[in-house]
Design an enzyme around this catalytic site. Structure first.
Site, mmCIF file in Angstrom:
data_model
loop_
_atom_site.group_PDB
_atom_site.id
_atom_site.type_symbol
_atom_site.label_atom_id
_atom_site.label_comp_id
_atom_site.label_asym_id
_atom_site.label_seq_id
_atom_site.Cartn_x
_atom_site.Cartn_y
_atom_site.Cartn_z
ATOM 1 N N SER A 135 0.821 -1.206 0.000
ATOM 2 C CA SER A 135 0.000 0.000 0.000
ATOM 3 C C SER A 135 0.853 1.253 0.000
ATOM 4 C CB SER A 135 -0.918 0.010 1.224
ATOM 5 O OG SER A 135 -1.683 1.188 1.245
ATOM 6 N N ASP A 136 0.601 2.121 -0.969
ATOM 7 C CA ASP A 136 1.227 3.431 -0.985
ATOM 8 C C ASP A 136 0.735 4.213 0.236
ATOM 9 O OD1 ASP A 136 2.871 5.351 -2.416
ATOM 10 O OD2 ASP A 136 1.024 6.477 -2.724
ATOM 11 N N LYS A 137 1.605 5.051 0.822
ATOM 12 C CA LYS A 137 1.218 5.773 2.038
ATOM 13 C C LYS A 137 0.436 7.039 1.720
ATOM 14 C CE LYS A 137 4.032 8.516 4.215
ATOM 15 N NZ LYS A 137 3.255 9.795 4.295
ATOM 16 N N THR A 187 -3.192 7.313 0.327
ATOM 17 C CA THR A 187 -3.818 5.995 0.352
ATOM 18 C C THR A 187 -4.075 5.558 1.783
ATOM 19 O OG1 THR A 187 -2.667 5.415 -1.690
ATOM 20 C CG2 THR A 187 -3.639 3.614 -0.441
ATOM 21 N N LYS A 191 9.589 0.325 -6.432
ATOM 22 C CA LYS A 191 8.230 -0.198 -6.302
ATOM 23 C C LYS A 191 8.041 -1.409 -7.213
ATOM 24 C CE LYS A 191 6.097 4.124 -4.910
ATOM 25 N NZ LYS A 191 4.781 4.628 -4.588
#
Length: 874
Positions: free
Chosen positions: A351-353, A356, A587
């Site tokens: 999960s991107d921070k 998000t 990523k």
């Protein structure tokens, strides 16, 4: 004020990395680029064979021929090649052979149905494959269209595509950076590169810093020299990763393996059939005629049609499409159908921070006064007075929003204001109150405000210094950004320290609960952020994710091959709770590393920087508000904010997966049954129990109504589910053998009846009756078999079939009964025989259900013993 320092280090937010200097470089270093001094800038300009006055038109033209246009160019297969690819492979070959044989024999109904299914399967796959082109198109939209460049010593407006390394360009607030730049002149430029790097705040740029293609200038104006263009830019490398990313779905792999299994089985049976026929013709009867080759070809055609699950890709696609409709009601749009079954098997969620897990909205977490007479509200008021009232800056908006009473500013008039710049790292404002008294306020980096107030960080004897910098260090350890606030009553000659503001991009309200729900579903959640590890660790702690975050560039060396991640790096990724200072290459590498460790990965994101990883992951998820590039690369697009939709989507996906596997069990079992009953009937009795058109009609009667399985009631798995081909083949084969026993039993009974004069006197039965009875038995018994295999419980226990599925089956059986009663496509039989067949299949349904329960009882017992042994060894 566009950026502040992290408490304790005195540096600005970390920049992404790119290879500056070498325009032909296609890889980037993962180390933070150092700001070049005057000598370094001169050296860089010299290496680019340029000057501060830019290039001549002639030089620019030659360089354009050398490096190509400043545009994203990705080599992809032509659409015609992709389309033809869907007619190439084991299952398409078998379907095509069956179609060619039916064409040669002029069996037009067979040919039309088989060819139609082949074309439908190809069309669905081709439509899905075009998503990659959409992703690249969205990326290209992010590039600047025009640029202001110095050519022949004059500033000109040219197409951004014509820029070359060495061009000198100017960039001002509101413009998109047209290429990768080295900034060589100007006072200040605030750049929003969140979509590229995931950083939550705009980054302050100075002379000697780098700027990146596709990022947006928010404030200021500077001059830069182009260092990289097109695919060699930071932005371009992201686009190349998107073009090359993507993995074959597990559903596609499963269909291929199922097809291989059935084709091998069919080939063996075909050889047995052909060999037996040739033995009878040549050895037993002693003659051979080419006219008999047609009979053999027709028999092989029947076997081919029976063996190849021609409708399986179509039924799976339609089933997932109906599932996608159900997901859309959960605020999740599916852009790649295979993502549905992939989402059901996801066991790692990256999960991107920013935006998000967090709100992407900077807020004042707390106000800490350092004067006994000062209240927290007064610290916030002092910081607000050092803001411009109409500012759009993220920090100014956070401070102004923290005011409890917005009218508290009404009593002050701003006399002068000095905006933030990266050298002074503070803002200054002189305000006048109702009594005409003027007071100065300052806010900025903690170290700068401390110096302003005469507090030295190195003074161990000053209690103010110990308390102040102790608190700064404490905030830094929690990953919180610190903002110092001071006041002067004598025109700025002496300053009093008011205190600190702790700034934080807070988690989304539902993030913690969503993560807990995801873990309850058996998922491991890992945070991936472009921010520093300290910030990521604090957010991760608040959300209950764990604090074992790694610096991405320490996990992946700069020479890491994206397609071959080192085993040590893959293990480190698997064990980590998350990653900080992550770049687009990282990523992508994180997803690849997890995939190499046999994980099924979901990646959430919203920016351009997320696009490669979104496309590479089995299930890329573009969150609400994502960029066009992220949406196009993703398989699942959320239209509602927050992550709670993901949990709903996972549960829905697992339900859909259960429905698909139920269909696969049924389809393999029935295919095995039909193939073997045809072969056994011929070998044992010398009869052909089914015609080609019967098998085609059976396929339509069986599979078209089964599409309503997308609405079936199922028990949702508590753990990720994935394709276990070993179990699928074993269980399907067992059910297929039971179905074969049922079908061949009917053939045995019928052949016994036809060879018994007394029974024939009671009721006359011939081969045409047998064919129709077997046709009805396969049509009815097949759907009853579906009811048996659709869940692990008894067929008489919940979850029971849904109303749409039940009505579809009932409707199909009514059609099958009328086909048999009125002789449509098949010889007609009496209503009495129809009733006999139905009683026969109902009895067999109970028998097969009992066998199923025994099978799962044995399997569960073995699995439990295996788990206990594993725990004992551990």
């Amino acid at each position: 004020m566009s950026d502040i320092t992290l408490a304790g280090d005195g540096s600005t937010s970390s920049d992404p990395v790119k290879k500056a200097s070498s325009p032909s470089s296609s890889s980037s270093s993962n180390a933070k680029p150092a700001r070049l001094d005057a000598e370094g800038i001169k050296k860089e300009i010299s290496q680019l064979n340029s000057s501060p006055d830019g290039l001549s038109s002639a030089t620019a033209k030659s360089l354009l021929e050398k490096y190509g246009p400043n545009a994203i160019e990705a080599k992809e297969d032509s659409r015609w090649k992709k389309l033809l690819g869907y007619f190439w492979g084991p299952i398409p070959w078998m379907i095509e052979i069956a179609a060619l044989i039916s064409l040669a024999r002029q069996d037009w109904p067979d040919f039309i149905v088989i060819t139609g299914l082949l074309l439908y399967n190809a069309a669905v796959g081709f439509w899905q494959d075009n998503k990659a082109a959409s992703a690249l198109a969205a990326l290209k939209k992010g590039l600047a269209l025009k640029a202001h460049a110095k050519r022949d010593g004059k500033l000109q407006t040219i197409d951004a595509a014509e820029l070359v390394p060495g061009d000198v360009v100017t960039v001002s607030g509101g413009e998109i950076l047209p290429a990768d730049l080295l900034l060589i002149d100007g006072a200040y430029l605030s750049v929003d590169q969140a979509a590229l790097t995931g950083e939550s705040l705009p980054v302050s740029k100075m002379v000697g810093d780098s700027g990146y293609s596709g990022s947006i200038a928010r404030q200021g104006s500077m001059t830069g020299i182009v260092t990289s263009t097109g695919n060699n830019t930071f932005f371009g490398r992201t686009a190349k990763l998107v073009a090359s990313a993507g993995a074959k779905s597990h559903a596609e792999q499963a269909v291929l393996r199922i097809g291989d299994f059935l084709i091998i089985l069919a080939a063996i049976l075909a050889l047995i059939l052909v060999g037996t026929q040739l033995y009878k013709d040549i050895v037993v009867q002693g003659h051979w005629a080419w006219s008999e080759a047609g009979d053999i070809a027709q028999f092989v055609l029947v076997l081919l049609i029976a063996s190849v699950p021609v409708a399986m890709p179509a039924v799976m696609s339609v089933t997932m499409a109906l599932g996608a409709l159900a997901l859309s009601k959960q605020k999740a749009i599916v852009s790649r159908l295979s993502a549905i079954e992939e989402l059901a098997g996801v066991d790692v969620l990256c999960s991107d921070k920013t935006g998000t897990l967090t709100q992407n909205h900077l807020t004042v977490d707390s106000a800490i006064p350092f004067d006994p007479k000062t209240t927290p509200d007064e610290v916030i008021l002092g910081a607000a007075l050092a803001c411009q009232p109409e500012s759009t800056d993220a920090i100014d908006q956070a401070v102004l929003s923290a005011l409890k009473d917005k009218k508290s500013l009404d009593g002050f008039k701003q006399v002068s204001f000095t905006p933030f710049d990266p050298v002074n790292k503070k803002t200054l404002a002189v305000v006048q109150d109702a009594s005409q008294k003027q007071t100065s306020y300052a806010k900025g980096a903690p170290q700068v405000i401390a110096t302003l107030c005469g507090i030295s960080e190195t003074s161990s004897d000053d209690p103010r210094s110990t308390a102040y910098f102790g608190k700064v260090s404490e905030l830094a350890s929690h990953g919180t950004r610190a903002l110092g606030v001071a006041r002067s009553d004598d025109g700025g000659k002496t300053w009093d320290l008011l205190g600190l503001l702790a700034l934080l991009d807070p988690p989304r309200p539902d993030a913690k609960e969503t993560i807990a729900q995801a873990r309850a579903l058996g998922l491991s959640v890992k945070m991936v952020t472009g921010d520093d590890v300290a910030i990521g660790s604090e957010i991760s702690r608040q959300l209950g994710l764990g604090t074992h975050l790694l610096v991405a560039d320490q996990v992946f060396p700069k020479d890491t091959d994206n397609n071959h991640i080192p085993i040590d790096a893959a293990r480190a990724v698997e064990a980590a709770d998350g990653f900080g200072r992550v770049f687009p290459e990282n990523k992508y590498q994180i997803v690849k590393a997890l995939q190499e460790r046999n994980h099924i990965v979901a990646m959430t994101g919203d920016g351009v920087n997320d696009a490669p990883a979104l496309k590479q992951a089995e299930c890329g998820i573009a969150v609400s508000g994502a960029t066009d590039a992220a949406r196009s690369a993703a398989a699942l697009i959320l239209t509602a904010p927050g992550l709670s939709t993901i949990v709903n989507a996972i549960e829905e996906a697992r339900a859909i997966f259960e429905r698909i596997t139920s269909y696969v069990y049924y389809r393999i079992a029935m295919t095995i049954c039909i193939m073997f009953v045809v072969v056994l009937s011929y070998l044992v009795f010398g009869v052909r129990p089914l015609t080609a058109i019967m098998i085609v009609v059976l396929a339509l009667l069986d599979d078209i109504p089964i599409m309503t399985i997308a609405y079936d009631n199922v028990k949702i798995a508590k753990k990720p589910v994935r394709w276990d081909m070993h179990r699928i083949i074993i269980f399907s084969s067992l059910m297929g053998l039971m179905a074969l026993a049922q079908s061949f039993g009917l053939v045995l009974i019928s052949m016994y009846w036809m060879n018994n004069a007394e029974l024939m006197h009671v009721f006359a039965l011939d081969l045409s009756h047998l064919q129709t009875m077997l046709f009805l038995q396969l049509a009815a018994g097949g759907h009853l078999l579906l009811f048996v295999v659709r869940n692990r419980n008894s067929v008489f226990k919940p979850p029971f079939p849904s109303l749409p599925l039940l009505l579809a089956v009932i409707g199909t059986q009514i059609v099958a009964v009328f086909i048999c009663a009125f002789g449509i496509f098949v010889p007609a039989i009496s209503w009495e025989l129809i009733g006999v067949v139905w009683v026969y299949v109902l009895v067999w349904m109970v028998i097969i259900d009992i066998v199923k329960l025994i099978y799962f009882s044995v399997v569960d017992k073995r699995e439990k013993q295996s788990e206990n042994l594993t725990k004992a060894i551990a």
